[in-house]
Design an enzyme around this catalytic site. Structure first.
Site, PDB file in Angstrom:
ATOM      1  N   MET A 242      49.095   4.465 124.330  1.00  0.00           N
ATOM      2  CA  MET A 242      49.687   6.110 124.297  1.00  0.00           C
ATOM      3  C   MET A 242      50.293   5.614 123.357  1.00  0.00           C
ATOM      4  O   MET A 242      51.917   5.404 123.305  1.00  0.00           O
ATOM      5  CB  MET A 242      50.301   6.470 125.890  1.00  0.00           C
ATOM      6  CG  MET A 242      49.259   6.561 126.834  1.00  0.00           C
ATOM      7  SD  MET A 242      47.812   7.756 126.912  1.00  0.00           S
ATOM      8  CE  MET A 242      48.979   8.967 126.722  1.00  0.00           C
ATOM      9  N   HIS A 243      49.598   5.186 121.880  1.00  0.00           N
ATOM     10  CA  HIS A 243      50.436   5.245 120.938  1.00  0.00           C
ATOM     11  C   HIS A 243      51.675   6.519 120.505  1.00  0.00           C
ATOM     12  O   HIS A 243      52.892   6.508 120.825  1.00  0.00           O
ATOM     13  CB  HIS A 243      50.019   4.535 119.808  1.00  0.00           C
ATOM     14  CG  HIS A 243      48.787   3.740 119.658  1.00  0.00           C
ATOM     15  ND1 HIS A 243      49.139   1.865 120.011  1.00  0.00           N
ATOM     16  CD2 HIS A 243      47.946   3.479 119.897  1.00  0.00           C
ATOM     17  CE1 HIS A 243      48.450   1.708 119.851  1.00  0.00           C
ATOM     18  NE2 HIS A 243      46.956   1.923 119.628  1.00  0.00           N
ATOM     19  N   ASP A 244      50.707   7.546 119.849  1.00  0.00           N
ATOM     20  CA  ASP A 244      52.319   8.401 119.757  1.00  0.00           C
ATOM     21  C   ASP A 244      52.347   8.884 120.899  1.00  0.00           C
ATOM     22  O   ASP A 244      53.772   9.578 120.337  1.00  0.00           O
ATOM     23  CB  ASP A 244      51.281   9.861 118.486  1.00  0.00           C
ATOM     24  CG  ASP A 244      50.522   8.644 117.563  1.00  0.00           C
ATOM     25  OD1 ASP A 244      51.244   7.626 116.996  1.00  0.00           O
ATOM     26  OD2 ASP A 244      50.168   9.125 116.548  1.00  0.00           O
TER      27      ASP A 244
END
Ligand code: BDR
Ligand code: CA
Length: 310
Positions: A242-244
């Site tokens: 879940m980067h952004d």
């Protein structure tokens, strides 16, 4: 209830940018003043359309979307269709949004919007290459005084890179811009791969979201499943990080993260470490490098947003 936090979001949607936008636009905790788009995961025309699609799907067509830089400052452009699909937003049927792009370029519009905010009041969430933000800070360095904090998704230290063994995509896609932004000394919280790799969209977590009522939960589940399919194709056995979305989770619940005060620099020398971030612990900052994230609490934030506004 405290007043919603004023935000400008600079992004390159991107499946995980789309999830981030769903969180930001779906939560009453934020006053999203504008979205600016940059070339990154896919070319600028598509990131700009995708941002407007997300505004429409989230019933916020009133949010102005400004297109910014179509290429990085110095290096040749790189894109990431393998992880986001040709449209940039695999998992959603694309359409031409009703609301047009705003006239004008994102960089001068960022200058105008940031200057219009009171001192140290506006937060910039940055989830793509930092080209637009660097241009705005070069055009009008005085805007720094109006910024409360930068919340950046980018970089990697302990985890190593995701586009080269050393570099993370957003920094690699415009390392010179990232260097300009980080060298301003503006306070920044940096959510790198070190943090995002601790929070993955497992099948169980997606199933919990899919079981929630309403079209937004279904859309979120579809995006996460699509992202997982692409991730698994490229890196068998892994679930999508879940980067952004970590930027918005940080703003909603900083207590679910641990941070290290640091000074972060970017390697812009050509060679195998091009685009690598270096993290030097520094009591005075100006950066906060996120070292730990509580994955279950992170997904609970997403569920809360979807439950409150299905
Ligand atoms: C970052 O790169 C992009 O592909 C994602 O949207 C995210 O912003 C992760 O390295
Ligand atoms: Ca992104």
């Amino acid at each position: 209830m405290t007043a919603p936090l004023p935000l400008i979001i600079d992004c390159d949607p991107g499946i995980d940018d789309a999830v981030m936008l769903m969180m930001a636009l779906g939560s009453p905790r934020f006053d999203v003043r504008a979205i600016t788009t940059v070339a990154g995961n896919v070319p600028l025309r598509l990131t700009s359309r995708n941002a407007r699609m997300m505004c429409q799907l989230m019933d916020r067509p009133d949010i102005p979307v400004f297109a910014g830089c179509p290429r990085p400052l110095l290096r040749a452009p790189v894109t990431a269709e393998d992880f986001h699909g040709e449209s940039g937003i695999y998992g959603i049927d694309v359409f031409e949004p009703a609301a047009p792009l705003q006239p004008g370029h994102a960089a001068p519009e960022l200058v105008r919007l940031v200057k219009a905010a009171p001192e140290k009041s506006i937060t910039l969430v940055i989830t793509g290459p930092m080209t637009n933000i660097a241009c705005a800070l070069v055009m009008a360095p005085e805007i720094a005084g109006h910024i409360r904090e930068l919340v950046i998704m980018g970089g990697a230290d302990a985890e190593g890179g995701n586009i080269t063994p050393f570099a993370e995509f957003n920094i690699f896609a415009d390392p010179h811009a990232a260097a300009i932004v980080l060298e301003t000394g503006l306070p920044a919280t940096i959510l790198s791969l070190d943090a995002s790799h601790q929070v993955r969209a497992t099948s169980e977590r997606i199933a919990r979201i899919a079981a929630l009522p309403g079209p937004r939960a279904a859309m979120m589940a579809s995006l996460l499943m699509a992202a997982n399919n692409l991730e698994t194709r490229a890196r068998p056995g892994t679930k999508v990080p879940m980067h952004d979305p970590s930027t918005i989770a940080w703003l909603l619940a900083p207590e679910i993260f641990e941070t290290q005060p640091s000074r972060v620099t970017v390697n812009v020398r050509p060679g195998k470490e091009f685009g690598r971030t270096r993290v030097k612990p520094s009591k005075k900052g100006p950066h906060r490098w996120v070292t730990k994230a509580d994955a279950d609490a992170f997904f609970a934030q997403i569920e809360d947003i979807l439950k409150a506004a299905p």
